[in-house]
Scaffold this motif. Sequence first.
Motif, PDB file in Angstrom:
ATOM      1  N   UNK A 166       0.824  -1.206   0.000  1.00 35.69           N
ATOM      2  CA  UNK A 166       0.000   0.000   0.000  1.00 35.69           C
ATOM      3  C   UNK A 166       0.855   1.251   0.000  1.00 35.69           C
ATOM      4  N   UNK A 167       0.198   2.388   0.107  1.00 37.68           N
ATOM      5  CA  UNK A 167       0.910   3.666   0.140  1.00 37.68           C
ATOM      6  C   UNK A 167       1.120   4.093   1.578  1.00 37.68           C
ATOM      7  N   UNK A 168       2.308   4.621   1.860  1.00 43.44           N
ATOM      8  CA  UNK A 168       2.643   5.083   3.200  1.00 43.44           C
ATOM      9  C   UNK A 168       3.332   6.437   3.108  1.00 43.44           C
ATOM     10  N   UNK A 169       3.365   7.145   4.208  1.00 40.18           N
ATOM     11  CA  UNK A 169       4.074   8.416   4.288  1.00 40.18           C
ATOM     12  C   UNK A 169       5.319   8.215   5.129  1.00 40.18           C
ATOM     13  N   UNK A 171       9.058   9.767   6.659  1.00 39.99           N
ATOM     14  CA  UNK A 171       9.778  10.981   7.034  1.00 39.99           C
ATOM     15  C   UNK A 171      11.203  10.870   6.504  1.00 39.99           C
ATOM     16  N   UNK A 172      11.563  11.711   5.527  1.00 43.60           N
ATOM     17  CA  UNK A 172      12.905  11.690   4.954  1.00 43.60           C
ATOM     18  C   UNK A 172      13.446  13.110   4.946  1.00 43.60           C
ATOM     19  N   UNK A 173      14.513  13.324   5.662  1.00 39.06           N
ATOM     20  CA  UNK A 173      15.115  14.656   5.725  1.00 39.06           C
ATOM     21  C   UNK A 173      14.179  15.706   6.266  1.00 39.06           C
ATOM     22  N   UNK A 174      13.312  15.329   7.188  1.00 31.63           N
ATOM     23  CA  UNK A 174      12.387  16.272   7.786  1.00 31.63           C
ATOM     24  C   UNK A 174      11.148  16.568   6.962  1.00 31.63           C
ATOM     25  N   UNK A 175      11.008  15.876   5.815  1.00 36.10           N
ATOM     26  CA  UNK A 175       9.853  16.101   4.941  1.00 36.10           C
ATOM     27  C   UNK A 175       9.029  14.825   4.825  1.00 36.10           C
ATOM     28  N   UNK A 176       7.733  14.973   4.599  1.00 29.92           N
ATOM     29  CA  UNK A 176       6.857  13.834   4.361  1.00 29.92           C
ATOM     30  C   UNK A 176       6.954  13.409   2.900  1.00 29.92           C
ATOM     31  N   UNK A 177       7.195  12.135   2.677  1.00 29.01           N
ATOM     32  CA  UNK A 177       7.306  11.591   1.322  1.00 29.01           C
ATOM     33  C   UNK A 177       6.322  10.446   1.171  1.00 29.01           C
ATOM     34  N   UNK A 194       9.227   2.881  -2.863  1.00 21.86           N
ATOM     35  CA  UNK A 194       9.560   3.803  -3.943  1.00 21.86           C
ATOM     36  C   UNK A 194       8.558   4.951  -3.923  1.00 21.86           C
ATOM     37  N   UNK A 195       9.044   6.157  -4.216  1.00 24.56           N
ATOM     38  CA  UNK A 195       8.111   7.274  -4.224  1.00 24.56           C
ATOM     39  C   UNK A 195       7.306   7.291  -5.519  1.00 24.56           C
ATOM     40  N   UNK A 196       6.471   8.298  -5.709  1.00 23.37           N
ATOM     41  CA  UNK A 196       5.559   8.327  -6.844  1.00 23.37           C
ATOM     42  C   UNK A 196       6.227   8.443  -8.191  1.00 23.37           C
ATOM     43  N   UNK A 197       7.500   8.861  -8.223  1.00 23.87           N
ATOM     44  CA  UNK A 197       8.234   8.929  -9.487  1.00 23.87           C
ATOM     45  C   UNK A 197       9.168   7.743  -9.671  1.00 23.87           C
ATOM     46  N   UNK A 199      11.506   6.597  -7.414  1.00 29.67           N
ATOM     47  CA  UNK A 199      12.797   6.675  -6.746  1.00 29.67           C
ATOM     48  C   UNK A 199      12.789   5.836  -5.473  1.00 29.67           C
ATOM     49  N   UNK A 200      13.849   5.063  -5.308  1.00 29.75           N
ATOM     50  CA  UNK A 200      14.000   4.154  -4.164  1.00 29.75           C
ATOM     51  C   UNK A 200      14.250   4.976  -2.900  1.00 29.75           C
ATOM     52  N   UNK A 201      13.410   4.772  -1.854  1.00 29.45           N
ATOM     53  CA  UNK A 201      13.518   5.611  -0.666  1.00 29.45           C
ATOM     54  C   UNK A 201      13.672   4.836   0.644  1.00 29.45           C
ATOM     55  N   UNK A 202      13.471   3.518   0.613  1.00 26.92           N
ATOM     56  CA  UNK A 202      13.654   2.770   1.864  1.00 26.92           C
ATOM     57  C   UNK A 202      13.731   1.278   1.584  1.00 26.92           C
TER      58      UNK A 202
END
Length: 226
Positions: A166-169, A171-177, A194-197, A199-202
């Motif tokens: 599913x989709x989750x929010x 916290x990366x660098x103080x911003x919600x992703x 992966x974010x909406x574009x 990009x691998x984020x976690x």
Amino acid sequence: MSSKSALQLYILASTLVLGSTAVTSSATAATTPGRTEFEILMNGKPVGKHIVTVSKSADITNVRVAIDMAGKIGPISFSYRHRCEEAWRGNQLTSLNCSDQENRSNKSVAANLRGANIVVDGTGFKGNAPAAILPSSWWRVSTINQSRLLDSRDGKLSRVNVNRVGEEVLQIGGANVRANHYRVRGAVNTDLWYDGTGRWVRTAFKIAGQSFDYRKVTSVASSPSE
């Protein structure tokens, strides 16, 4: 815990590796260069780094992966070092050269595109793989559409099953992703975001009863995407 279990800590590193998805990549999509760095946490404590750097030269995309990790589980010390270089033409892998060291255990793989196949010469497998196969380096979001992956540690062809959680929010660098969460099971077991574009984020996984988590330390905007 056995020393063998400790040495298997980083089976997921090139992390060393997917169902339906809200993010897809077309065969003609252009790769966006960039650099992403993760701090690797074991049970909440830093034990290493995972860095992916993507650059372009003419029609070739070059990827460098560097992973370093060291720590202890009880009385057992472990160390891990992974280096890999990938070359792509569009979304086609053309070559791969990786070396991998877990304590005193060395592994490697070299792979090259030859016609309709990727010719693999690894410590875990030697032979042909389909040209469309992707390596287990995680940075490409299209990894989530695969049922087999080329293990970047030793060249084995690993079967996997991927489901979207599913989709989750995050916290990366103080911003919600906002990120899409996927669960990989099979020859490798890990969770990827992966974010909406794309990009691998976690990344997060468990090995030998220990919890590992990748905390992104570079900005999402500077991260590479396919």
